[in-house]
Design a protein around this motif. Structure first.
Motif, PDB file in Angstrom:
ATOM      1  N   GLN A   1       0.819  -1.212   0.000  1.00 40.46           N
ATOM      2  CA  GLN A   1       0.000   0.000   0.000  1.00 40.46           C
ATOM      3  C   GLN A   1       0.855   1.266   0.000  1.00 40.46           C
ATOM      4  O   GLN A   1       0.616   2.200  -0.753  1.00 40.46           O
TER       5      GLN A   1
ATOM      6  N   TYR B   1      -1.605  -8.933  -6.234  1.00 43.19           N
ATOM      7  CA  TYR B   1      -1.881  -7.654  -5.578  1.00 43.19           C
ATOM      8  C   TYR B   1      -2.840  -6.816  -6.425  1.00 43.19           C
ATOM      9  O   TYR B   1      -3.835  -6.291  -5.920  1.00 43.19           O
TER      10      TYR B   1
ATOM     11  N   ASN C   1      -6.331  -7.897  -6.309  1.00 45.29           N
ATOM     12  CA  ASN C   1      -6.996  -7.781  -5.016  1.00 45.29           C
ATOM     13  C   ASN C   1      -7.145  -6.351  -4.497  1.00 45.29           C
ATOM     14  O   ASN C   1      -7.566  -6.164  -3.366  1.00 45.29           O
ATOM     15  N   LEU C   2      -6.778  -5.400  -5.310  1.00 41.78           N
ATOM     16  CA  LEU C   2      -7.066  -4.021  -4.910  1.00 41.78           C
ATOM     17  C   LEU C   2      -8.585  -3.905  -4.840  1.00 41.78           C
ATOM     18  O   LEU C   2      -9.274  -4.337  -5.760  1.00 41.78           O
ATOM     19  N   HIS C   3      -9.130  -3.350  -3.790  1.00 38.29           N
ATOM     20  CA  HIS C   3     -10.583  -3.484  -3.592  1.00 38.29           C
ATOM     21  C   HIS C   3     -11.395  -2.751  -4.639  1.00 38.29           C
ATOM     22  O   HIS C   3     -12.460  -3.151  -5.019  1.00 38.29           O
TER      23      HIS C   3
ATOM     24  N   THR D   1      -6.490   0.733  -2.968  1.00 41.95           N
ATOM     25  CA  THR D   1      -6.261   0.050  -1.703  1.00 41.95           C
ATOM     26  C   THR D   1      -6.821  -1.365  -1.703  1.00 41.95           C
ATOM     27  O   THR D   1      -7.789  -1.658  -2.387  1.00 41.95           O
ATOM     28  N   GLN D   2      -6.185  -2.192  -0.910  1.00 42.48           N
ATOM     29  CA  GLN D   2      -6.706  -3.541  -0.740  1.00 42.48           C
ATOM     30  C   GLN D   2      -7.790  -3.548   0.336  1.00 42.48           C
ATOM     31  O   GLN D   2      -8.397  -4.568   0.605  1.00 42.48           O
TER      32      GLN D   2
ATOM     33  N   SER E   1      -0.957   0.349   6.865  1.00 40.84           N
ATOM     34  CA  SER E   1      -1.533  -0.861   6.277  1.00 40.84           C
ATOM     35  C   SER E   1      -0.900  -2.155   6.759  1.00 40.84           C
ATOM     36  O   SER E   1      -1.412  -3.233   6.469  1.00 40.84           O
TER      37      SER E   1
END
Ligand code: UDX
Length: 461
Positions: free
Chosen positions: A21, A49, A52-54, A259-260, A285
């Motif tokens: 992050q 990654y 899976n970033l939101h 962001t995750q 994070s």
């Protein structure tokens, strides 16, 4: 003589971030600055990654930034798949370079070749790939210039690990005590590969065409001058936070939430709080605290009788005391928020932080005083600068036996910050730095000039 108009070819940069992050946030912001100056950007990190970033940041990025990924050898599970961070680093270094080559070849085949790789300094092998392709390689340091200098001095043999001196003197830096040094010097037996990676940032840096750092000249004049003597192509280009919170030069510069974690809206809660009345608490994070530390913080906040907004990541929530209310008359606990938006809110009085470098830059840029509870990595060094060099904060004292910050100690810091003359002095300093930093990022400021110099060099390729 007849004047010819020379059509300038739009350069295309690949911005490659380590999957953290605290790395992708500033590299995304830097990408937006480049786009603003006319550069085409492809942003990349590791496959797991990115997936899976939101937010699917592809849908939220300016159209001129596209998103790609490379393999780190852990495409299905990221760092946990490797078992440990040390094992992960080894896998990534084995698999990453070839995967980066594949990406460059794919983009070239699509008629979209890369002219420059701006690579996270944690991934120095990307420079070797850039050189193989005959393209520009720019190292991007996400950490504070002073912290980078410390690692560099270890490499030069000026600091011996294990550390034995009580006081460390380095050119262009204040005297440092052991408690100000990055944590990996004390845990190198288990964190050897991490320390190797940090020292490895400099392994081929002499070959880099540019060395860019998310710092600001005015914050660190001496150490930047010293560094520029070693690497003449070193430039400070920070703070890489949305321009919306600085000089507002970059249009449509929303706070893209790369962001995750999922942000919760706290701004509404802040709206009816008086100016300068709320303590914002967040530890970034990655930092985990043990239950005892969480309990001490929880009781300090409750006993302070002040308003507070506390970010407790979902993975940390079970460590909160059972009787601690997540929403009360005075306080609100959320799992994630848009930190820059919160720090920019006039209700915020101070920031209790672990002193991750992005948090420090954000709080300095927004003129918010700091109470520092550093935990590991570079955070102790950042806390030293916050308290003693920029004088924008107080470092909470540690209970020597338990190595945690006691609630009473934190409460004293809160009182000092919000009720004493010293607190007012700190707030004045914070405002002074805010002005200087905004100036550096604005048209004609030190960081802006450096960004333009870099961009112009790309246009003249
Ligand atoms: C890590 C290391 O821990 C840190 O020491 C190093 O300097 C950078 O990499 P992290 O712990 O995540 O980073 O801290 P920090 O550098 O402060 O970055 C956190 C980022 O997440 C910041 O940009 C912050 O604005 C953002 N954030 C944090 C949010 O957007 N919302 C939150 O609720 C908390």
């Amino acid at each position: 003589m007849e004047e010819k108009s020379i059509a300038r070819k739009q350069p295309h940069c690949l911005v490659l971030s380590h999957p953290f992050q605290g790395h992708i946030n500033p590299m995304l912001q830097f990408s937006k600055l480049l786009v603003h100056e006319g550069v085409k950007v492809t942003l990349a990190s590791t496959r797991f990654y990115i997936n899976n970033l939101h937010i699917n940041i592809n849908n939220n990025l300016p159209p001129s930034i596209s998103l790609e990924s490379i393999s780190d050898g852990c495409d299905n599970g990221g760092i946990p798949e490797a078992g440990s961070y040390n094992a992960y680093l080894q896998r990534f270094w084995l698999v990453g370079p070839q995967s980066l080559v594949d990406l460059l070849e794919k983009l070239a085949k699509l008629g979209n070749p890369i002219d420059c790789i701006i690579y996270d300094s944690f991934l120095p092998w990307a420079l070797d790939v850039a050189k193989r392709f005959g393209i520009v390689g720019a190292s991007y340091f996400t950490q504070h210039v002073a912290v980078n200098n410390i690692y560099y001095h270890v490499l030069l043999g000026r600091i011996k690990v294990p550390l034995i001196e009580d006081e460390i003197s380095l050119p262009s830096m204040p005297k440092l005590q052991l408690c100000d040094m990055p944590s990996f010097f004390f845990t190198y037996e288990e964190d050897g590969p991490v320390l190797d990676m940090l020292l490895g940032q400099f392994s081929n840096i002499d070959k880099a065409d540019w060395v860019l750092c998310n710092s600001i000249y005015e914050l660190d004049e001496e150490v930047v001058d010293w560094t520029t003597k070693i690497w003449p192509n070193f430039r400070t280009i920070g703070p890489n936070i949305p321009s919306k919170f600085l000089d507002k030069r970059v249009k449509d510069d929303e706070d893209y939430d790369a962001t995750q974690f999922k942000s919760e809206d706290c701004i509404e809660w802040l709206q009816d709080k008086p100016k300068g009345s709320v303590i914002y608490v967040s530890f970034g994070s990655t930092v985990p605290f043990d239950e005892e530390q969480m309990r001490e913080i929880a009781y300090a906040l409750r006993n302070s009788n002040k308003h507070f907004l506390w970010v407790v990541r979902a993975s940390e929530e079970t460590k909160l005391p059972k009787d601690f209310e997540k929403k009360s008359e005075k306080g609100l606990v959320v799992t994630w928020c848009s930190q820059v938006k919160v720090l920019a809110h006039e209700a915020i009085a101070c920031f209790v932080t672990h002193c991750g470098w992005n948090s420090v830059l954000e709080t300095l840029s927004l003129g918010v005083p700091t109470i520092a509870i550093p935990k590991w990595s570079d955070q102790s060094t950042n806390a030293k600068y916050v308290e003693d060099v920029w004088k924008v904060g107080i470092r909470a004292p540690i209970d020597d036996e338990k190595k945690i910050v006691r609630g009473e100690a934190l409460n004293n810091c809160i009182k000092e910050m919000m009720e004493s003359e010293k607190g007012k002095e700190i707030k004045r300093n914070a405002n002074k730095w805010r002005t200087l930093i905004t100036g550096a990022a604005s048209e004609g400021g030190s960081s802006h000039k450096n960004v333009l110099e870099f961009v112009n060099s790309l246009f003249s390729l």
